[in-house]
Each structure stands twice: as structure tokens, then as C-alpha cells.
Write an enzyme that holds these catalytic residues in place. Sequence first.
Site, PDB file in Angstrom:
ATOM      1  CB  SER A  40      36.850 130.538  28.107  1.00 16.48           C
ATOM      2  OG  SER A  40      36.190 130.917  26.929  1.00 16.48           O
ATOM      3  N   GLY A  48      27.998 126.555  25.920  1.00 16.14           N
ATOM      4  CA  GLY A  48      26.713 126.733  26.584  1.00 16.14           C
ATOM      5  C   GLY A  48      26.935 127.463  27.890  1.00 16.14           C
ATOM      6  CG  ASN A  95      24.508 131.099  25.110  1.00 20.99           C
ATOM      7  OD1 ASN A  95      25.387 130.399  24.639  1.00 20.99           O
ATOM      8  ND2 ASN A  95      24.641 132.391  25.315  1.00 20.99           N
ATOM      9  CB  SER A 117      23.923 118.454  32.929  1.00 22.80           C
ATOM     10  OG  SER A 117      23.965 118.594  34.327  1.00 22.80           O
ATOM     11  CE1 TYR A 145      23.504 124.120  31.998  1.00 26.66           C
ATOM     12  CE2 TYR A 145      23.092 122.792  33.956  1.00 26.66           C
ATOM     13  CZ  TYR A 145      23.831 123.060  32.816  1.00 26.66           C
ATOM     14  OH  TYR A 145      24.900 122.256  32.499  1.00 26.66           O
ATOM     15  CE  LYS A 171      23.889 121.827  29.193  1.00 20.20           C
ATOM     16  NZ  LYS A 171      24.836 121.933  28.079  1.00 20.20           N
ATOM     17  CG  LEU A 216      32.514 121.521  47.529  1.00 18.17           C
ATOM     18  CD1 LEU A 216      32.273 122.411  48.736  1.00 18.17           C
ATOM     19  CD2 LEU A 216      32.102 120.079  47.849  1.00 18.17           C
ATOM     20  CB  ALA A 252      29.094 128.957  53.453  1.00 16.90           C
ATOM     21  NE  ARG A 311      23.837 125.182  46.251  1.00 18.83           N
ATOM     22  CZ  ARG A 311      24.903 124.860  45.520  1.00 18.83           C
ATOM     23  NH1 ARG A 311      25.865 125.750  45.318  1.00 18.83           N
ATOM     24  NH2 ARG A 311      25.035 123.656  45.016  1.00 18.83           N
TER      25      ARG A 311
END
Length: 339
Positions: A38, A84, A101, A126, A150, A154, A201, A217, A293
Site C-alpha cells: 500500500s 495479510g 504473514n 475469503s 493462500y 484463511k 480482472l 486476455a 487459467r
Amino acid sequence: MSELILVTGGAGFIGSHTCVALVAAGYTPVILDNLGNSDVRVLRRLATITGKTIEFIEGDVRDRALLDRLFREHAIAAVMHFAGLKAVGDSVADPLHYYDNNVNGTLVLAAAMRAAGVKTLIFSSSATVYGEPESSPIPESAPCRPESPYGHSKRMVEQMLADLHVAQPDWRIALLRYFNPVGAHQSGLIGEHPQGKPNNLMPYVCQVAVGLRDRLAVHGGDYPTPDGTGVRDYVHVMDLAEGHVAALSHAALAPGLVTVNLGTGQGASVLDVVKAFELASGQPIAYDIGPRRAGDVPAYWGDPSLAHSTLRWKARRGLQQMCEDSWRWQKSNPKGYGN
Ligand code: NAD
Ligand code: WQD
């Protein structure tokens, strides 16, 4: 006297918007952030929007001595824990960094809270904890099968806080599972500015619209969805911010632990986002449909009914407004807080 709320990661995307919502609701946020993802210049923007100077402490949530001092010197009523790391691919490349972290960071924070007698915690979880769901909309009772370090980090934190709550039922804990946060404050003064090439996105579409990138893409056009592209539950960051304030009000009612989805309950495809963004910006978004992806789920969206019934919160802003607000931020700040 306005209650002090410690906002870890408050200089970041969702934390900064939540500071605006906290001030609007009469709270006094105090930000703790290590500025790893940030920009300190967000603070001046927050002062312009809120008319208040928000106290900022530069530091890391894993720094126990710093936290002990912070809790000693401030009468913190509750903690909102956004700090995080969140890039799925980076977590695969360096899992220990992510566990340190995200999991260790929360462990150190919760231990410092316990020592200081601060027992209200709102945690940024999440929808990634669900992994590939059996069906959508996803309720909170769906099985959790995260697929990346990740996502595991969480889920581990959720479990750790649930165990803490069993041992110490006087805590007030909200585990908020966000779907896909996008958009920006309507002033255009604060927003999301990823470092380097965006993974997500909406920031990518923004950068194409403003001319920083040539073409989007589209990752896969052959999914079993209405237009063949991936479907997600995009939720406006100011709705999310208000969801945190609602979780805080709910926590004030009684001790307990709640696990709640924050989403709109509506799915939008990649091409829906492209079309809505073109309308919002008046700019054509050039795109190519490419391969899928790795690791992407074809389609999912949340069931937000528990958030309605428990937190009395409902997302109010639609996809068009998400795109309009993202565009206002992007076009006036093409390089983020450095303009
Ligand atoms: P962000 O990177 O913009 O904000 C996180 C902030 O935390 C940054 O300002 C960063 O500098 C700070 N930070 C990171 N580690 C820290 C540490 N150890 N000590 C102190 N500060 C630290 O991300 P965001 O999008 O605002 O996400 C906020 C939270 O919400 C994260 O926990 C993220 O995992 C979670 N989340 C985000 C999304 C999303 O798509 N944006 C979705 C679901 C959950
Ligand atoms: C959305 C859709 C892509 C980029 C991620 C994390 C998740 C959560 C939110 C933190 C998908 C497609 C994307 C591009 C594309 N974060 N896409 N071209 O993957 O749903 O979720 O952010 O907790 O954990 O995984 O979000 O914005 O990357 O992708 O076509 O350049 O857009 O394939 O269908 P995702 P996203």
C-alpha cells in the site's frame, strides 16, 4: 466518546474503504500497516474524504512488542484485521511467507488482544476457502476445500479463531468471507492500485481502458456458462466496507462467533464485466479469448442470505456502479496515489 477501532492493513484496498465507512458510522479508526502492499499517500485522501486525520502506525502485525505498546497506549474497543497477503500464485511459490504473514500474523495479533483484554475481532476471510463448490449459490455450510496455500491460510485462521472462541466464549468474532471485491469510493480519491501486472480482472480491465495495457486476455471461453467465460460474484468495496460496520454492530449485541458470506448473490461473467465497463467508461475494451487459467473454477457466487438475516446487511451497489466507480478512480489516478 467515539470508539477506537484498530484497522490492521487499513492502508490497503478494502481496509482504506472500511475506514471511510467507520468514520461515517461514528467510529475512530486507527490504522496499523507495514505498507508492504500500500501507499502512505492514501492517508491524505482519507482525510479529504472523511474530514478527519486518521492515526497511522507503521508496523507489522507480527511485531508483538509493537502491538502490546499500541494496546497500552490506545483504548481499542475492537480490531478489524485486514493485514495479510492475497496473491494466490505467490502463495504457491512461497507458502511459508504466506503462512507466516497470514496465520502467524493473526496468531500474534490474537495473543496480544487477549493480553490486552480486547475481545472483538472482525476477520477478512475469503470465498476461496470453499475451493470448487458443488453448486452455487454457496451457503456458509458448504464444505471448505481450499486449493492454494493462500486459501489454506484463511481456513487455518478461521479454525484457530473458532477454537479460541470455544475456549473463551466471551469473545465476539466475525469471519467474513468476501467474494470478489471491486469498485472504489465514489469520490474517485481512493481505490485499488496493484503493483505490477494485475492478476485480477477489474484492475486489468481498468488498465486497458486507461491505455496502460493493450488488450485483456480472457482466460477461457469454453466454460459451461451462458457465454463460455468465467462467472464470479463481484461485490462493491463500499458495500463490503459497510458489511464490516454491520458486523461490528452485530458483535456489540452479544458474545459469539459468526461466519458470513459477503457477496451480492449474483454471478457476472468476464464478458458481462467487459460490457458494463465499456458502458461506464465510454472506452472500448480490446480483448482476446485465450486458454483457461490453471486453477480457475468455472463459476461460483455466494448465498448472502445469512448476512441479511444476521448482520442486517445487503449489497446495494450493482455491477454498473462497480464499473463506474472503478473507472472514476482509474482515470483520475492512472498511476495510483502517485497519480
Ligand atoms: P491489500 O493488499 O490492498 O491490503 C492489505 C494491507 O495489509 C496492505 O496495506 C498491506 O501493506 C498490509 N499488510 C500485509 N501484511 C501485513 C503485516 N504483516 N503487517 C501489517 N500490515 C500488513 O489487500 P485487500 O484487497 O485490501 O485485502 C484485505 C484483506 O482481505 C486481506 O486479508 C485479503 O486476504 C482479504 N481478501 C481480499 C480479497 C480481494 O480480492 N481483494 C478477497 C477476499 C479476502
Ligand atoms: C475473475 C474472473 C478469471 C484476469 C481471486 C482470488 C480469490 C479472491 C478474489 C482473495 C475469472 C477472469 C481474470 C484476467 C480474465 N481473493 N480473468 N482475465 O480468480 O475469481 O479470485 O480474487 O481472497 O481468492 O483467487 O478473481 O479477478 O482473478 O478473476 O479472464 O486478466 O476473470 O479467469 O473467471 P478470482 P479474478
